[in-house]
Design a protein around this motif. Structure first.
Motif, PDB file in Angstrom:
ATOM      1  N   LEU A 197       1.762  -0.912   8.740  1.00  0.00           N
ATOM      2  CA  LEU A 197       0.958  -0.020   7.900  1.00  0.00           C
ATOM      3  C   LEU A 197       1.769   1.217   7.544  1.00  0.00           C
ATOM      4  N   ARG A 198       1.657   1.630   6.280  1.00  0.00           N
ATOM      5  CA  ARG A 198       2.389   2.796   5.792  1.00  0.00           C
ATOM      6  C   ARG A 198       1.450   3.815   5.193  1.00  0.00           C
ATOM      7  N   LEU A 199       1.953   5.039   5.074  1.00  0.00           N
ATOM      8  CA  LEU A 199       1.207   6.084   4.381  1.00  0.00           C
ATOM      9  C   LEU A 199       1.081   5.693   2.911  1.00  0.00           C
ATOM     10  N   THR A 200       0.042   6.149   2.250  1.00  0.00           N
ATOM     11  CA  THR A 200      -0.171   5.851   0.834  1.00  0.00           C
ATOM     12  C   THR A 200       1.011   6.360   0.008  1.00  0.00           C
ATOM     13  N   ASP A 201       1.507   5.534  -0.895  1.00  0.00           N
ATOM     14  CA  ASP A 201       2.625   5.867  -1.792  1.00  0.00           C
ATOM     15  C   ASP A 201       3.871   6.306  -1.028  1.00  0.00           C
ATOM     16  N   SER A 202       4.135   5.665   0.096  1.00  0.00           N
ATOM     17  CA  SER A 202       5.289   6.020   0.921  1.00  0.00           C
ATOM     18  C   SER A 202       5.795   4.790   1.653  1.00  0.00           C
ATOM     19  N   GLN A 203       7.034   4.854   2.110  1.00  0.00           N
ATOM     20  CA  GLN A 203       7.604   3.805   2.946  1.00  0.00           C
ATOM     21  C   GLN A 203       7.519   4.202   4.422  1.00  0.00           C
ATOM     22  N   GLN A 204       7.013   5.404   4.693  1.00  0.00           N
ATOM     23  CA  GLN A 204       6.903   5.884   6.073  1.00  0.00           C
ATOM     24  C   GLN A 204       5.674   5.279   6.732  1.00  0.00           C
ATOM     25  N   SER A 205       5.850   4.836   7.970  1.00  0.00           N
ATOM     26  CA  SER A 205       4.718   4.322   8.727  1.00  0.00           C
ATOM     27  C   SER A 205       3.858   5.504   9.173  1.00  0.00           C
ATOM     28  N   TYR A 206       2.844   5.208   9.946  1.00  0.00           N
ATOM     29  CA  TYR A 206       1.989   6.283  10.452  1.00  0.00           C
ATOM     30  C   TYR A 206       2.654   7.048  11.604  1.00  0.00           C
ATOM     31  N   ILE A 207       3.860   6.633  11.981  1.00  0.00           N
ATOM     32  CA  ILE A 207       4.631   7.328  13.002  1.00  0.00           C
ATOM     33  C   ILE A 207       5.731   8.108  12.267  1.00  0.00           C
ATOM     34  N   PRO A 208       5.736   9.442  12.344  1.00  0.00           N
ATOM     35  CA  PRO A 208       6.751  10.228  11.634  1.00  0.00           C
ATOM     36  C   PRO A 208       8.173   9.784  11.996  1.00  0.00           C
ATOM     37  N   GLY A 209       8.961   9.563  10.949  1.00  0.00           N
ATOM     38  CA  GLY A 209      10.352   9.166  11.145  1.00  0.00           C
ATOM     39  C   GLY A 209      10.572   7.672  11.233  1.00  0.00           C
ATOM     40  N   ILE A 210       9.509   6.891  11.225  1.00  0.00           N
ATOM     41  CA  ILE A 210       9.631   5.433  11.237  1.00  0.00           C
ATOM     42  C   ILE A 210       9.261   4.931   9.844  1.00  0.00           C
ATOM     43  N   PHE A 211      10.233   4.305   9.196  1.00  0.00           N
ATOM     44  CA  PHE A 211      10.053   3.809   7.838  1.00  0.00           C
ATOM     45  C   PHE A 211      10.144   2.285   7.835  1.00  0.00           C
ATOM     46  N   ALA A 212       9.460   1.663   6.908  1.00  0.00           N
ATOM     47  CA  ALA A 212       9.480   0.208   6.814  1.00  0.00           C
ATOM     48  C   ALA A 212       9.376  -0.209   5.360  1.00  0.00           C
ATOM     49  N   CYS A 213      10.002  -1.338   5.044  1.00  0.00           N
ATOM     50  CA  CYS A 213       9.921  -1.846   3.673  1.00  0.00           C
ATOM     51  C   CYS A 213      10.159  -3.347   3.680  1.00  0.00           C
ATOM     52  N   GLY A 214       9.919  -3.951   2.545  1.00  0.00           N
ATOM     53  CA  GLY A 214      10.186  -5.373   2.397  1.00  0.00           C
ATOM     54  C   GLY A 214       9.115  -6.254   3.008  1.00  0.00           C
ATOM     55  N   ALA A 215       9.553  -7.386   3.537  1.00  0.00           N
ATOM     56  CA  ALA A 215       8.644  -8.438   3.983  1.00  0.00           C
ATOM     57  C   ALA A 215       7.717  -8.029   5.119  1.00  0.00           C
ATOM     58  N   VAL A 216       8.044  -6.985   5.860  1.00  0.00           N
ATOM     59  CA  VAL A 216       7.155  -6.575   6.958  1.00  0.00           C
ATOM     60  C   VAL A 216       6.048  -5.649   6.481  1.00  0.00           C
ATOM     61  N   THR A 217       6.055  -5.289   5.184  1.00  0.00           N
ATOM     62  CA  THR A 217       5.060  -4.343   4.693  1.00  0.00           C
ATOM     63  C   THR A 217       4.251  -4.810   3.505  1.00  0.00           C
ATOM     64  N   ASN A 218       4.735  -5.768   2.754  1.00  0.00           N
ATOM     65  CA  ASN A 218       3.996  -6.092   1.522  1.00  0.00           C
ATOM     66  C   ASN A 218       3.728  -7.584   1.391  1.00  0.00           C
ATOM     67  N   LYS A 219       2.648  -7.862   0.671  1.00  0.00           N
ATOM     68  CA  LYS A 219       2.264  -9.228   0.377  1.00  0.00           C
ATOM     69  C   LYS A 219       2.113  -9.331  -1.136  1.00  0.00           C
ATOM     70  N   PRO A 220       2.470 -10.365  -1.798  1.00  0.00           N
ATOM     71  CA  PRO A 220       3.286 -11.456  -1.284  1.00  0.00           C
ATOM     72  C   PRO A 220       4.740 -11.008  -1.105  1.00  0.00           C
ATOM     73  N   ASN A 221       5.462 -11.744  -0.315  1.00  0.00           N
ATOM     74  CA  ASN A 221       6.861 -11.395  -0.032  1.00  0.00           C
ATOM     75  C   ASN A 221       7.749 -11.886  -1.169  1.00  0.00           C
ATOM     76  N   LYS A 222       8.084 -11.002  -2.061  1.00  0.00           N
ATOM     77  CA  LYS A 222       8.933 -11.327  -3.206  1.00  0.00           C
ATOM     78  C   LYS A 222      10.222 -10.507  -3.111  1.00  0.00           C
ATOM     79  N   ALA A 223      11.329 -11.095  -3.494  1.00  0.00           N
ATOM     80  CA  ALA A 223      12.627 -10.437  -3.365  1.00  0.00           C
ATOM     81  C   ALA A 223      12.743  -9.191  -4.240  1.00  0.00           C
ATOM     82  N   GLY A 224      12.261  -9.255  -5.466  1.00  0.00           N
ATOM     83  CA  GLY A 224      12.383  -8.111  -6.382  1.00  0.00           C
ATOM     84  C   GLY A 224      11.691  -6.857  -5.869  1.00  0.00           C
TER      85      GLY A 224
END
Length: 85
Positions: A19-46
């Protein structure tokens, strides 16, 4: 998604997506960022590539605000960030 590396440390939904903050790649833990297949559905390369770039920018901004960089480190970051291959 394979978010097992952060299981129990970073909030995820029922399916394991980080889970991330709205309009951000930062998780709900400050300093922890996430992107790609662990954050979005469907998992598309682009979109994953775009989110990866957005995440890199957010990490650099976070580091500037929280940790601070000296000018030499900043120059090296800018060189590698804007370098085209």
């Amino acid at each position: 998604p394979d978010s097992s590396l952060v299981k129990g440390q970073v909030p995820t939904d029922g399916e394991g997506y980080i889970l991330r903050l709205t309009d951000s790649q930062q998780s709900y833990i400050p300093g922890i960022f996430a992107c790609g297949a662990v954050t979005n559905k469907p998992n598309k390369a682009g979109p994953a590539a775009g989110f990866g770039m957005a995440c890199a920018v957010e990490v650099i901004e976070f580091m500037h605000k929280v940790v601070g960089f000296n000018s030499e480190i900043n120059k090296e970051l800018e060189k590698s960030y804007y370098q085209s291959e």
